[in-house]
Every structure is written in C-alpha cells, then in structure tokens.
Write a protein that holds these residues in place. Structure first.
Motif, mmCIF file in Angstrom:
data_model
loop_
_atom_site.group_PDB
_atom_site.id
_atom_site.type_symbol
_atom_site.label_atom_id
_atom_site.label_comp_id
_atom_site.label_asym_id
_atom_site.label_seq_id
_atom_site.Cartn_x
_atom_site.Cartn_y
_atom_site.Cartn_z
ATOM 1 N N GLY A 460 0.794 -1.224 0.000
ATOM 2 C CA GLY A 460 0.000 0.000 0.000
ATOM 3 C C GLY A 460 0.825 1.273 0.000
ATOM 4 O O GLY A 460 0.274 2.381 -0.059
ATOM 5 N N PHE A 461 2.142 1.121 0.055
ATOM 6 C CA PHE A 461 3.033 2.286 0.142
ATOM 7 C C PHE A 461 2.840 3.286 -1.004
ATOM 8 O O PHE A 461 2.720 4.503 -0.763
ATOM 9 N N PRO A 462 2.764 2.847 -2.285
ATOM 10 C CA PRO A 462 2.578 3.834 -3.363
ATOM 11 C C PRO A 462 1.266 4.616 -3.240
ATOM 12 O O PRO A 462 1.228 5.819 -3.501
ATOM 13 N N ARG A 463 0.173 3.934 -2.878
ATOM 14 C CA ARG A 463 -1.094 4.642 -2.705
ATOM 15 C C ARG A 463 -0.998 5.652 -1.554
ATOM 16 O O ARG A 463 -1.413 6.809 -1.672
ATOM 17 N N ALA A 464 -0.431 5.215 -0.441
ATOM 18 C CA ALA A 464 -0.296 6.109 0.710
ATOM 19 C C ALA A 464 0.609 7.293 0.381
ATOM 20 O O ALA A 464 0.365 8.421 0.834
ATOM 21 N N ASN A 465 1.638 7.043 -0.405
ATOM 22 C CA ASN A 465 2.568 8.117 -0.763
ATOM 23 C C ASN A 465 1.861 9.204 -1.567
ATOM 24 O O ASN A 465 2.090 10.406 -1.350
ATOM 25 N N ALA A 466 1.000 8.797 -2.503
ATOM 26 C CA ALA A 466 0.249 9.776 -3.289
ATOM 27 C C ALA A 466 -0.742 10.536 -2.408
ATOM 28 O O ALA A 466 -0.942 11.746 -2.566
ATOM 29 N N CYS A 467 -1.335 9.836 -1.473
ATOM 30 C CA CYS A 467 -2.273 10.479 -0.545
ATOM 31 C C CYS A 467 -1.530 11.463 0.369
ATOM 32 O O CYS A 467 -2.028 12.551 0.672
ATOM 33 N N LYS A 468 -0.337 11.081 0.777
ATOM 34 C CA LYS A 468 0.459 11.964 1.640
ATOM 35 C C LYS A 468 0.785 13.279 0.919
ATOM 36 O O LYS A 468 0.792 14.348 1.531
ATOM 37 N N TYR A 469 0.988 13.200 -0.385
ATOM 38 C CA TYR A 469 1.319 14.407 -1.161
ATOM 39 C C TYR A 469 0.180 15.438 -1.067
ATOM 40 O O TYR A 469 0.410 16.626 -0.795
ATOM 41 N N VAL A 470 -1.066 14.983 -1.287
ATOM 42 C CA VAL A 470 -2.185 15.943 -1.246
ATOM 43 C C VAL A 470 -2.548 16.310 0.192
ATOM 44 O O VAL A 470 -3.117 17.383 0.436
#
Length: 554
Positions: A460-470
């Motif tokens: 789930g790291f890539p999804r969380a990383n994109a969410c962290k950006y916004v």
C-alpha cells in the motif's frame, strides 16, 4: 500476528531495488512473519467440498500434499490451457520487455524482483515451458524451463499470494498480458492439492452458510438494517423504510456485507437509506443475497460462479425488474466481466430503467445490474435530489479509484461527478496514481489479514505516498473510495503512512449533503456537528445540476 512493526521511515528506507545475487531459478523462499497468510482451516475446506482438508502451516517443512500432487497440478494446468485460450497466449507471448517491472505496488514497496509482474508470471511460465513446449523439453534451463518441485510449489504460494490481482501491470503491457489472470490460474492449481488461505476459504464458506462473508445469519442481517434505520432517525428525525425480502419490489439492492457491519462502511449504508427514502425508491434487500462481494474471484472460476449465483436466484425469487449494486470493488469485477456468462443470461429481468428519471441504462442491458454511482449521478444530473455542499465543508477529499471499478469497469467519471456535486473541497492525487493507473490498496484479493500486515503496508506504500502528497500540500483530510475492501484496509494503511487522513464512502458524503423533506439535522452521519446548516431554500436544483468542480480541484 506480524512482528512488531518498524517506523515508516525505516520500512521505506530499507527498500532495496538493486538486483539480487540470488539466481531467480532458485525457488527457496523465507516465510518470514508478516509476509504470508494463514492456511485454510480443514473444516471450511470440507464445507466447500474442496480437496485435501488438513491442518498445516506455510512454515511447515511437510505441507502434507497428496502423493500424486505433481500429477494433479500438471494435469490441472493442461486442462486450463485447453479451456482458457488467454492463458495459452499469456504463457507464449511475453518477450520480457520489462515494461511492467516497476508498475507493481508490491515490487515498489518491497524491492523483491519476484514481485515484478514479469517475473511473478515466469514462476508459472517456467513450469509450462518444461512440460508443454518442445524447446523447454529439449533445452530446459537454457530457455527458462524448470521442473515442478515442492520448493517451486511453495514459491508459487508465497508470490501468487503477494499479488492483489489489481491489473495495474496490464495497463502498461504492450501485448496486453493480464497478470491477474495468471495469478487466478496459479491459485486454482494450488487449490487442487488443498493449498489455500484462510481469509478466502472462510468467507466463502460463510457465504454458503448464511448468505454473506461475515457469517451473519439472516435474522442478524435484519437486526443490523433495523439498527441503521433507527440511528438514521436519531440523526435526521426521519424514519425510513428498508424492506427486506419484499416480493414484487421494482429493484433488488445488493451491497457488501461490511456496509452493515463495519466502520467506516456503515456511514455509506446510512447514506443509501437516506437517498432511497428521499427519492421514494421501490426496492428491497435480500437476507439470502446479503453479500455483493465474491471471494470466489480469489479462489477459482468455479467458486466465483457458485457464490455469484445467489444474486440472480434471489432476483428471480423476489420478482424484481432489475438489480442495483452498492459500493464494492471485486463484486463489480465479477458482475461486469463474468456474471452474465457464468450464471446468465438473466432473461427474466428487464433492461434497467431508472424509475425516477426514466434513464435507460443501456450499458447494463446484459447483466441487468447498475452501479450505485451511475444511478446517483443520473439523479443529480436530472436535478432529482437537493444537495447542500457546505454540509461537507469539514472535509477536504481526494478520491482513490478502486482497482476493479476503475480498471475493470471504466467507472471513472461517475464517482467524481457525484463527489463534486456534494462537497466544495476536492483535490486529485498525482495524475499517474489515479484513474486507469490507480495504485492498489495493497490488501485486495484476500490478502487483508493481520498476519500479513507488513506486506500489506509495503504493497500500500505507493497509494499512501500519493495520498500523503495531497495531505501535505492541500490539507486533504479524507480519502474517498467505492470499495468495501478499501474501506477496511486503507484506515490502518493511512494511520501508518499518513496519520490525519480518514477514509469514507461517496454515499456517506451524499447522505450528509442530502436535504430531506422534514429533516431535523445537527450532525453529519458520523455524529459530527455540521459546519454550515443552511436553510433548505438556499439549495436549489440548479445548484445540484451545475457539476462545477470543487475549489481545490487539480
């Protein structure tokens, strides 16, 4: 349970993408805690009439396989090559170009080269070459062929249960190879010798026993719906009707069982009930088809068919005209891609037509089943519901395209249209992480278990990383989705990688914004005081029809 988790920066910092010294032909794997799933219990295998029920663990040296296990697997592969032309093509056509190599969320989160889709597929393809191609028989390892051994079987179990069948890799494959289909076949072959996981076989067995994966009995299902009706009355002052097993209703509504059992799914359920009441929909629930999700998709084609059959059976028994489905992920992949040929044609049903707007859902002509976001977006477009966006001003949302509705169905615009009409603040995540290129939650296809938590967090790291950006740049504080598994698995993922971001369903936001006749509201569906409780007359149909984007939209 998983070992004690390291801090996020340590987990991310430890990912090593350098090629490993180990030869990929070496099948030996380390079953380290936190990276694999428990074996299926024998009682549930017996209940499902599946082969070789016994107690075993992936960490055991002896997996207690049948004496002729190798013959069973190879014959099973031969049978499936004949039955599924796509499998034969996928086995022969890959040129190892590597276009998919860095597209898998498990490879990005682990750095393990066998989580590259090309190499994961090669684990099965190498056995295929050895026994089913002339080159493999004559030249063996020289052409990438290898013998099927117990260690290879264990390697299959380890890596094909580190694939969530999300199909992101297939978007980038120039030949259109669908690695999810390869994973499905590999799991079918493992099932032939009794090698499966608990969090697939137990939900499947529960579904046969009680109608849903959670094992809630029909009277428990009815109690849950009645409880939700009472709670919605406390929140809105309005008593709604939620009929169950009502013969002659126009529409059968099917939702994932988590909607009436788990949080934050439950708020989505409240949103459905409020919406259906406000538009006066003639519908019914079914206590026997009380599950839209289909864990059979993660097990085998036969199990998928068996679990799916109850939806059409209940639609026929209740005499409805067509079927409406709730916010779920893999439920919709089964419906959209398989249901009509598995258990159809459903000639006893009618082509779906909205009784509120008159819209004919021609896209559902074959399956006779409409997605809830298609239905609701049509209501909004025709000005049939009044929405006050400001009631969601305490939320700044982004949207996670759940893999199956987005990539498998192409359901990309309807959810966004609904979101933008029921709230003011919405921001997209980076372009290469949404829509067809969306990243998986890391826990789909039966992998959302506690014992597998480290691998879930890596996946789930890539999804969380994109969410962290916004979250960091736009103050996004809620991630919306239309999948029950996402709603179950994204909260712990975000708590680990992006604290401060909640998870919710689209119809929770609809339920908040919906202006109901005679309502008395002070809170949203979570019991949080409404930020702006505007008078009903300020919320016009024209406002609902605009479809204007939120102020933070990118």
């Amino acid at each position: 349970m998983a070992e004690k988790l390291v801090k996020p920066e340590e987990l991310a910092g430890g990912i090593d993408y350098k090629p490993k010294q180990k030869d990929w032909f070496d099948p030996r794997v380390e079953f380290r805690r936190g990276t694999w799933n428990y074996a299926a219990p024998p009682d549930n295998l017996k209940y499902l009439d599946l082969p070789n029920p016994r107690k075993w663990s992936p960490t055991d040296e002896d997996w207690k396989l049948p004496d002729n296990w190798k013959e069973i697997i190879l014959e099973g592969l031969r049978d499936r090559i004949k039955r599924f032309r796509s499998l034969q093509v996928f086995m022969d056509i890959c040129v190892r170009c590597g276009a998919c190599a860095d597209k898998c969320h498990f490879f990005i989160g682990s750095g393990d080269p066998k989580n590259m889709p090309v190499l994961r597929a090669e684990l099965l393809r190498s056995v295929y070459r050895k026994d089913y191609t002339l080159a493999g028989k004559l030249m063996g390892k020289m052409v990438g062929a290898r013998e099927l051994t117990v260690d290879v079987l264990k390697e299959w179990f380890y890596y094909f249960y580190q694939c969530t069948e999300c199909r992101r890799c297939s978007v980038f494959c120039p030949y259109g190879i669908d690695t999810a289909e390869i994973t499905m076949i590999a799991r079918e072959l493992l099932n032939l010798v009794g090698v499966s996981i608990e969090w697939i076989c137990t939900p499947a067995a529960n579904c046969f026993r009680t109608g849903n994966h959670l094992g809630i009995q029909p009277h428990g299902f009815a109690d849950s719906i009645e409880f939700a009706v009472d709670e919605l009355e406390e929140l809105t002052g309005i008593k709604v009707d939620a009929p169950i097993n009502k013969k002659g209703a126009e529409i059968l509504f099917v939702a994932p069982s988590a909607d009436y059992f788990a949080s934050p799914h439950y708020y989505t359920l409240l949103g459905y009930l409020a919406l259906f009441h406000e538009i006066g929909l003639d519908y019914t629930w079914s206590a026997y088809a009380s599950e839209g999700g289909n864990f059979g998709l993660f097990h085998s084609h036969e199990m998928m068919k068996r679990l799916n059959a109850k939806i059409y059976a209940e639609a026929k028994r209740l005499g409805v005209k067509w079927i409406l489905g709730g916010e779920c992920g893999h439920m919709w992949r089964v419906i959209h891609q398989y249901m009509d040929t598995l258990n159809g044609p459903a000639d006893f049903l009618e082509e779906p037509v909205s009784p509120i707007t008159g819209t004919r859902f021609e896209n559902a002509r074959s399956t006779k089943m409409v997605h809830i976001t298609e239905f609701t977006s049509d209501l909004i477009r025709h000005g049939k519901i009044k929405l006050d966006k400001s009631r969601n001003d305490h939320w700044h949302a982004t949207f996670h395209d759940s893999c199956n509705p987005s990539r498998a169905m192409g359901l990309l615009e309807e959810p966004r249209y609904v979101i933008k009409n029921c709230m003011n603040k919405f921001t997209e995540m980076p372009e290469n992480t949404i829509r067809e290129q969306t990243f998986c939650c890391g826990s789909g296809s039966g992998l959302g278990t506690d014992e597998n938590l480290e691998m879930r967090l890596r996946g789930g790291f890539p999804r969380a990383n994109a969410c962290k950006y916004v979250h960091d740049t736009k103050d996004v504080n809620i991630l919306l989705c239309i999948c029950a598994i996402d709603k179950a698995t994204l909260p712990p993922l975000l708590e680990y990688w992006v604290p401060g971001v909640e998870v919710g369903g689209i119809h929770e936001l609809i339920g908040n914004a919906l202006i109901m006749k005679g309502e008395k509201r002070e809170t949203d569906l979570r019991g949080t005081p409404l930020p702006n409780l505007a008078p009903a007359e300020e919320n016009t149909e024209d406002k609902a029809e605009t479809g204007e984007e939120g102020e933070g939209d990118v």
